[in-house]
Design a protein around this motif. Sequence first.
Motif, PDB file in Angstrom:
ATOM      1  N   ASN A  78      38.590 -13.504  -9.788  1.00  0.00           N
ATOM      2  CA  ASN A  78      39.310 -14.102  -8.666  1.00  0.00           C
ATOM      3  C   ASN A  78      38.653 -15.347  -8.099  1.00  0.00           C
ATOM      4  O   ASN A  78      39.288 -16.075  -7.331  1.00  0.00           O
ATOM      5  CB  ASN A  78      39.467 -13.081  -7.533  1.00  0.00           C
ATOM      6  CG  ASN A  78      40.366 -11.932  -7.919  1.00  0.00           C
ATOM      7  OD1 ASN A  78      41.225 -12.072  -8.795  1.00  0.00           O
ATOM      8  ND2 ASN A  78      40.162 -10.794  -7.303  1.00  0.00           N
ATOM      9  N   TRP A  79      37.421 -15.593  -8.480  1.00  0.00           N
ATOM     10  CA  TRP A  79      36.706 -16.733  -7.912  1.00  0.00           C
ATOM     11  C   TRP A  79      35.975 -17.468  -9.025  1.00  0.00           C
ATOM     12  O   TRP A  79      35.110 -16.897  -9.684  1.00  0.00           O
ATOM     13  CB  TRP A  79      35.708 -16.285  -6.845  1.00  0.00           C
ATOM     14  CG  TRP A  79      35.001 -17.418  -6.166  1.00  0.00           C
ATOM     15  CD1 TRP A  79      33.704 -17.791  -6.341  1.00  0.00           C
ATOM     16  CD2 TRP A  79      35.554 -18.339  -5.228  1.00  0.00           C
ATOM     17  NE1 TRP A  79      33.409 -18.885  -5.560  1.00  0.00           N
ATOM     18  CE2 TRP A  79      34.526 -19.242  -4.862  1.00  0.00           C
ATOM     19  CE3 TRP A  79      36.816 -18.492  -4.661  1.00  0.00           C
ATOM     20  CZ2 TRP A  79      34.725 -20.279  -3.954  1.00  0.00           C
ATOM     21  CZ3 TRP A  79      37.019 -19.530  -3.757  1.00  0.00           C
ATOM     22  CH2 TRP A  79      35.985 -20.399  -3.407  1.00  0.00           C
ATOM     23  N   TYR A 132      44.135 -17.286  -6.746  1.00  0.00           N
ATOM     24  CA  TYR A 132      43.351 -16.974  -5.556  1.00  0.00           C
ATOM     25  C   TYR A 132      43.111 -18.221  -4.719  1.00  0.00           C
ATOM     26  O   TYR A 132      43.232 -18.199  -3.485  1.00  0.00           O
ATOM     27  CB  TYR A 132      42.013 -16.345  -5.953  1.00  0.00           C
ATOM     28  CG  TYR A 132      41.254 -15.758  -4.794  1.00  0.00           C
ATOM     29  CD1 TYR A 132      41.372 -14.406  -4.468  1.00  0.00           C
ATOM     30  CD2 TYR A 132      40.430 -16.539  -4.000  1.00  0.00           C
ATOM     31  CE1 TYR A 132      40.698 -13.861  -3.389  1.00  0.00           C
ATOM     32  CE2 TYR A 132      39.761 -16.010  -2.916  1.00  0.00           C
ATOM     33  CZ  TYR A 132      39.891 -14.672  -2.624  1.00  0.00           C
ATOM     34  OH  TYR A 132      39.225 -14.150  -1.540  1.00  0.00           O
ATOM     35  N   VAL A 163      45.035 -17.750  -1.390  1.00  0.00           N
ATOM     36  CA  VAL A 163      44.114 -17.161  -0.416  1.00  0.00           C
ATOM     37  C   VAL A 163      43.166 -18.206   0.164  1.00  0.00           C
ATOM     38  O   VAL A 163      43.105 -18.399   1.378  1.00  0.00           O
ATOM     39  CB  VAL A 163      43.296 -16.011  -1.052  1.00  0.00           C
ATOM     40  CG1 VAL A 163      42.334 -15.403  -0.027  1.00  0.00           C
ATOM     41  CG2 VAL A 163      44.221 -14.943  -1.602  1.00  0.00           C
ATOM     42  N   ASP A 190      40.702 -10.881   3.098  1.00  0.00           N
ATOM     43  CA  ASP A 190      40.899  -9.621   2.378  1.00  0.00           C
ATOM     44  C   ASP A 190      42.353  -9.158   2.459  1.00  0.00           C
ATOM     45  O   ASP A 190      42.881  -8.574   1.506  1.00  0.00           O
ATOM     46  CB  ASP A 190      39.980  -8.542   2.944  1.00  0.00           C
ATOM     47  CG  ASP A 190      38.518  -8.783   2.599  1.00  0.00           C
ATOM     48  OD1 ASP A 190      38.262  -9.423   1.566  1.00  0.00           O
ATOM     49  OD2 ASP A 190      37.647  -8.358   3.373  1.00  0.00           O
ATOM     50  N   CYS A 202      44.210 -11.380   0.032  1.00  0.00           N
ATOM     51  CA  CYS A 202      43.836 -11.053  -1.350  1.00  0.00           C
ATOM     52  C   CYS A 202      44.604  -9.836  -1.837  1.00  0.00           C
ATOM     53  O   CYS A 202      45.086  -9.802  -2.969  1.00  0.00           O
ATOM     54  CB  CYS A 202      42.333 -10.820  -1.437  1.00  0.00           C
ATOM     55  SG  CYS A 202      41.760 -10.414  -3.108  1.00  0.00           S
ATOM     56  N   ASN A 203      44.717  -8.828  -0.986  1.00  0.00           N
ATOM     57  CA  ASN A 203      45.484  -7.642  -1.380  1.00  0.00           C
ATOM     58  C   ASN A 203      46.943  -7.983  -1.628  1.00  0.00           C
ATOM     59  O   ASN A 203      47.532  -7.564  -2.622  1.00  0.00           O
ATOM     60  CB  ASN A 203      45.364  -6.564  -0.303  1.00  0.00           C
ATOM     61  CG  ASN A 203      44.041  -5.833  -0.356  1.00  0.00           C
ATOM     62  OD1 ASN A 203      43.485  -5.629  -1.433  1.00  0.00           O
ATOM     63  ND2 ASN A 203      43.527  -5.456   0.789  1.00  0.00           N
ATOM     64  N   ILE A 219      47.017 -11.145  -4.606  1.00  0.00           N
ATOM     65  CA  ILE A 219      46.343 -10.973  -5.903  1.00  0.00           C
ATOM     66  C   ILE A 219      46.481  -9.538  -6.411  1.00  0.00           C
ATOM     67  O   ILE A 219      47.117  -9.279  -7.431  1.00  0.00           O
ATOM     68  CB  ILE A 219      44.853 -11.368  -5.788  1.00  0.00           C
ATOM     69  CG1 ILE A 219      44.706 -12.786  -5.224  1.00  0.00           C
ATOM     70  CG2 ILE A 219      44.186 -11.255  -7.162  1.00  0.00           C
ATOM     71  CD1 ILE A 219      45.378 -13.870  -6.035  1.00  0.00           C
ATOM     72  N   LYS A 220      45.912  -8.589  -5.693  1.00  0.00           N
ATOM     73  CA  LYS A 220      45.823  -7.226  -6.225  1.00  0.00           C
ATOM     74  C   LYS A 220      47.166  -6.527  -6.327  1.00  0.00           C
ATOM     75  O   LYS A 220      47.398  -5.733  -7.242  1.00  0.00           O
ATOM     76  CB  LYS A 220      44.850  -6.411  -5.379  1.00  0.00           C
ATOM     77  CG  LYS A 220      43.416  -6.913  -5.474  1.00  0.00           C
ATOM     78  CD  LYS A 220      42.476  -6.153  -4.578  1.00  0.00           C
ATOM     79  CE  LYS A 220      41.067  -6.742  -4.671  1.00  0.00           C
ATOM     80  NZ  LYS A 220      40.134  -6.117  -3.716  1.00  0.00           N
TER      81      LYS A 220
END
Length: 381
Positions: free
Chosen positions: A41-42, A79, A83, A100, A103-104, A107-108
Motif C-alpha cells: 500500500n505504500w 493508496y 488516502v 485508517d 484505508c479500510n 483499499i481493504k
Amino acid sequence: MSECDTIVGVSGGVDSSVAAMLLRDQAASGGARIAGLFMDNWADDGSGDCRAEDDRRDAVAVCGTLGLPIHFRDFSSEYWQGVFEHFLAEYARGRTPNPDVLCNREIKFKHFLEAARGLGAARIATGHYARIGKQGGRWQLLRAADRAKDQSYFLHQLGQSQLAATLFPLGELVKADVRAMARAAGLPTADKRDSTGICFIGERDFRGFLSRYLPARAGEIQTPDGRCLGQHTGVFYFTLGQREGLQIGGIRGFAAAPWYVVGKDVGRNILFVDQGSDSPYLFSTTTWTEEAHWISGSPPGRRFACHAQVRYRQREEPCEVTVEDPGTLRVVFDRPQRAVTPGQSLVLYDEQACLGGAVIASTDAPLESRQRGEARRSTTA
C-alpha cells in the motif's frame, strides 16, 4: 471451480496470521479453499523507514507455515490517490484526518475485495477485531468481544455489500488468546510487535515526515486573548489537545503549568494555546459533521438518541443526533467532550451495533464559535 473460496489479507502481523490459521482449520473439514493476499500500500519513499519488505517476508513465512498459497497486489497508486492525497489536503486545511478509516474503505474493502473476486473468491477475511451480524435482513457491524481491541470505529464506512462478503475470524477472541494461538502453532509472527500510529509513517517523527510534503510556515503562538507566547513552525503540525512540541514554558506572568493546543486559525497562521488539560477552550457539547455514512443504508430516524465516539478507544458517550440536509449531522452530547477535532471521525453506536459515522466538521468549542462569528461579520460588513 474457483481458485479459492476465501482470500485472507495477510499483513505480516500476528492478527492476520491467526485469522488465516483459523480459516484454514475450519476449511479443512468442509473442503473450502483458503489463500492469502499481501497488499503493498505504500511505495518506498527512499527514507529507509518503510517496513513493507519485512512485512512481506513475514506474510510469506506465515503462509508457508500454514500451507496456504499467497498472492501479491500493489495498491500503492490507489493508496496515494484515495488516502494519502486526502490526508495531505486535510492537514493543509488545519484539520486532523484519520487515514485508517479511508484505508479500510478505499483499499481493504474496495480494491482488495475486487482483487479477491478477480481470483475467484466469494469472500475476504481480515485480522480486524470486529464482528458481523444480521438483523431484519440487514447486515450489522458489531463490536469485538475484546472491547480494548475493538476496531469497529475504523470500519464504520463499510456497507451492506462489503459486510456480506467479509469474515472477521478474530471477532470473538481476545488479543492474549490470539498471541497464545500463534505461539502454540509456531507462527513466525507470534511475538511480533503490533504496528502503532499511522501506517505509512511508522516509527518516524511525524512532524519531520509531514514537512516533506507540507513545508513549514512559521507563525505566532497566542493565548486565546491574543497574547503572543512564541513561534510555531506550522499550524498543520499540531492537533487539538496536543501538549508535545510546543516548546514554550516558564513564561513570566503565567503559572508553571503545561500548555495545550486549544485552537487554530489557518488563515492567519495562528496557533492558540492555554494552560491545563481541562482548559474550558478544549470542551464542546455540540458537533456538526459532514455527510454521514450508514451501515444499514439509512439512519434510524431524523432524530434519535444513541452513543458516539469522537476518537478511537474513547468511551462511548450518550448523545442526541439530528440528521440535517443534505445528510449531515448535528450531535449534542449529554456532557461536554474534550478536544473534539475537525477531520476526525464521529462514530455512532446502538449498544454493540455500529450505526455508521461521519467526519467532524466543526464544534461549539469557544474558539471555533468565535471564529465562525468573526467570519460571519466579515462577510456582512
